[in-house]
Scaffold this active site. Structure first.
Site, PDB file in Angstrom:
ATOM      1  N   PHE A 191       0.862  -1.199   0.000  1.00 24.78           N
ATOM      2  CA  PHE A 191       0.000   0.000   0.000  1.00 24.78           C
ATOM      3  C   PHE A 191       0.896   1.245   0.000  1.00 24.78           C
ATOM      4  O   PHE A 191       0.706   2.174   0.779  1.00 24.78           O
ATOM      5  CB  PHE A 191      -0.927   0.024   1.227  1.00 24.78           C
ATOM      6  N   ASP A 244       1.080  -0.312   5.381  1.00 23.23           N
ATOM      7  CA  ASP A 244       0.465   0.990   5.696  1.00 23.23           C
ATOM      8  C   ASP A 244      -0.801   1.174   4.854  1.00 23.23           C
ATOM      9  O   ASP A 244      -0.855   2.015   3.956  1.00 23.23           O
ATOM     10  CB  ASP A 244       1.473   2.124   5.428  1.00 23.23           C
ATOM     11  N   CYS A 248      -4.641   3.454  10.373  1.00 22.72           N
ATOM     12  CA  CYS A 248      -5.087   4.842  10.498  1.00 22.72           C
ATOM     13  C   CYS A 248      -6.589   4.907  10.790  1.00 22.72           C
ATOM     14  O   CYS A 248      -7.220   5.947  10.609  1.00 22.72           O
ATOM     15  CB  CYS A 248      -4.743   5.640   9.246  1.00 22.72           C
TER      16      CYS A 248
END
Length: 391
Positions: free
Chosen positions: A224, A295, A335
């Protein structure tokens, strides 16, 4: 000024510093107002709680702007808040010409996001009550931060909930929206017009530095990878080979430009692919990497979708671990605010058990200092970054 009165039992979180007041927490509103107006908030005992802007169309009906009954929300108010935010960044941000200047609620300016990329700003006003003051805010940003230009990235769907149109474009004189920024000795192309969010992920800046000492001489996989920021840091810190994976062709085009810009075109390569599928394929083919970066974008944006997110995080971490030789490292991130830190740790631990690997926690990191966390508002703590040694 209209007066909002809270239900009994609903004042503790708000009085404790949380800036959001939900529709269900309001008993009644006394007086007339227009959506976007500033209203006073009182608890059920008629004790002053704060002043904030109101929008009945939103589930978050009021967002607190000040807890001082004498403070007026006017141009001087915004000048003080923007100046304080900018002064803070000048103290904590180092070795870059880019940072988040205003981080909404954490800078006591709810729903306002301002990012600085070199000499330019990218701005989002994500709620009606802050959008009402956009003209004043823009004028003050030119006065205080003194950018060469400002680009508006109000193309976020949350604005629809607020009854606001989706808008992008230059505020003032146009400029080349592709800007080259400097960060810890590296250069990155940022597309203010077409990049993700405001153009670039500033919140991982300090976490990218944590690759130092872990990648030298090794092979690195950056899943990613978006525009290749972790990849560039891996190359900078001595990786012999870096492979970045992403599904977005436009992001990879920028990643390749970043590799050339920094002189790492011979070290960094990028592949347009679904990272989940590629991780499975690499496991089958026996690929090995001394360090793997995971990520991904947010797997959940609601509490109800957490179970599905857990499955997603477990899958990519399990697959990533299987590509790492004993003693290698995994950098894994989330996140998603709803993926709490403790739950993320548990999920990665479960992935390790299923992969038959033992995990040693090297570091547990969060977002960069220009994205401060308001303790009374857990929503401002969203980024988790775990560095693990895999055995």
């Amino acid at each position: 000024m209209a007066k909002a009165i809270l239900h009994q039992g609903k004042q503790k979180r708000i009085a404790g510093g949380h800036p959001w007041i939900y529709r269900t927490e309001i008993k009644e509103i006394v007086g007339s107002f227009e959506p976007g107006d500033i209203v006073e908030v009182f608890d059920y005992r008629d004790k002053f709680v704060g002043k904030g802007y109101i929008n009945p169309a939103s589930q978050i009906t009021i967002r607190i702007m000040t807890r001082n009954p004498l403070e007026e929300v006017n141009e001087e108010f915004f000048r003080r808040r923007i100046t304080a935010a900018w002064n803070y960044r000048q103290r904590v941000v180092k070795d870059t010409n880019s940072c988040r200047v205003i981080f909404g609620e954490a800078d006591f300016l709810p729903a306002l996001i301002v990012d600085k990329f070199g000499d330019y700003l990218s701005v989002q006003t994500l709620a009606l009550g802050i959008d009402v003051h956009k003209e004043t805010i823009i004028r003050l940003l030119y006065e205080i931060v003194q950018p060469r230009g400002i680009y508006e990235r109000n193309d976020v769907t949350v604005r629809k909930i607020e009854g606001l149109p989706l808008i992008t474009g230059f505020i003032g004189e146009p400029f080349d929206p592709k800007v080259v920024i400097h960060e810890n000795g590296l250069k990155f192309v940022v597309d203010l017009e077409g990049g993700q969010k405001t153009g670039y992920f500033l919140d991982q800046r300090e976490n990218r530095l944590a690759l130092q000492g872990l990648v030298k001489g090794g092979r690195v996989l950056d899943c990613f990878c978006h525009t290749g920021t972790f990849s560039m840091y891996a190359a900078k810190f001595g990786a012999r080979e870096v492979l970045g994976l992403d599904i977005a062709a436009s992001a990879l085009e920028t990643a390749r430009a970043n590799a050339q810009l920094n002189g790492y075109g011979d070290i960094c390569s990028f592949k347009e692919t679904n990272s989940f599928d590629e991780l499975r394929a690499m496991e089958k083919s026996g690929e090995q990497f001394e360090l793997v970066v995971l990520d991904p974008p947010a797997f959940t944006k609601s509490k109800g979708a957490v179970k599905g997110a857990i499955r997603g995080y477990k899958e990519i971490n399990l697959r990533g671990m299987k590509l790492i030789p004993p003693g290698g490292f995994l950098v894994t991130c989330s996140c998603s605010y709803h993926m709490k830190e403790e739950l993320f740790l548990e999920t990665v631990l479960d992935a390790g058990r299923d992969a038959g690997r033992e995990l040693r926690l090297v570091e547990l990191r969060r977002q960069a200092k220009d994205h401060p966390m308001l303790l009374a508002s857990p929503e401002s703590h969203y980024l988790k970054c775990m560095i693990l040694q895999v055995f």
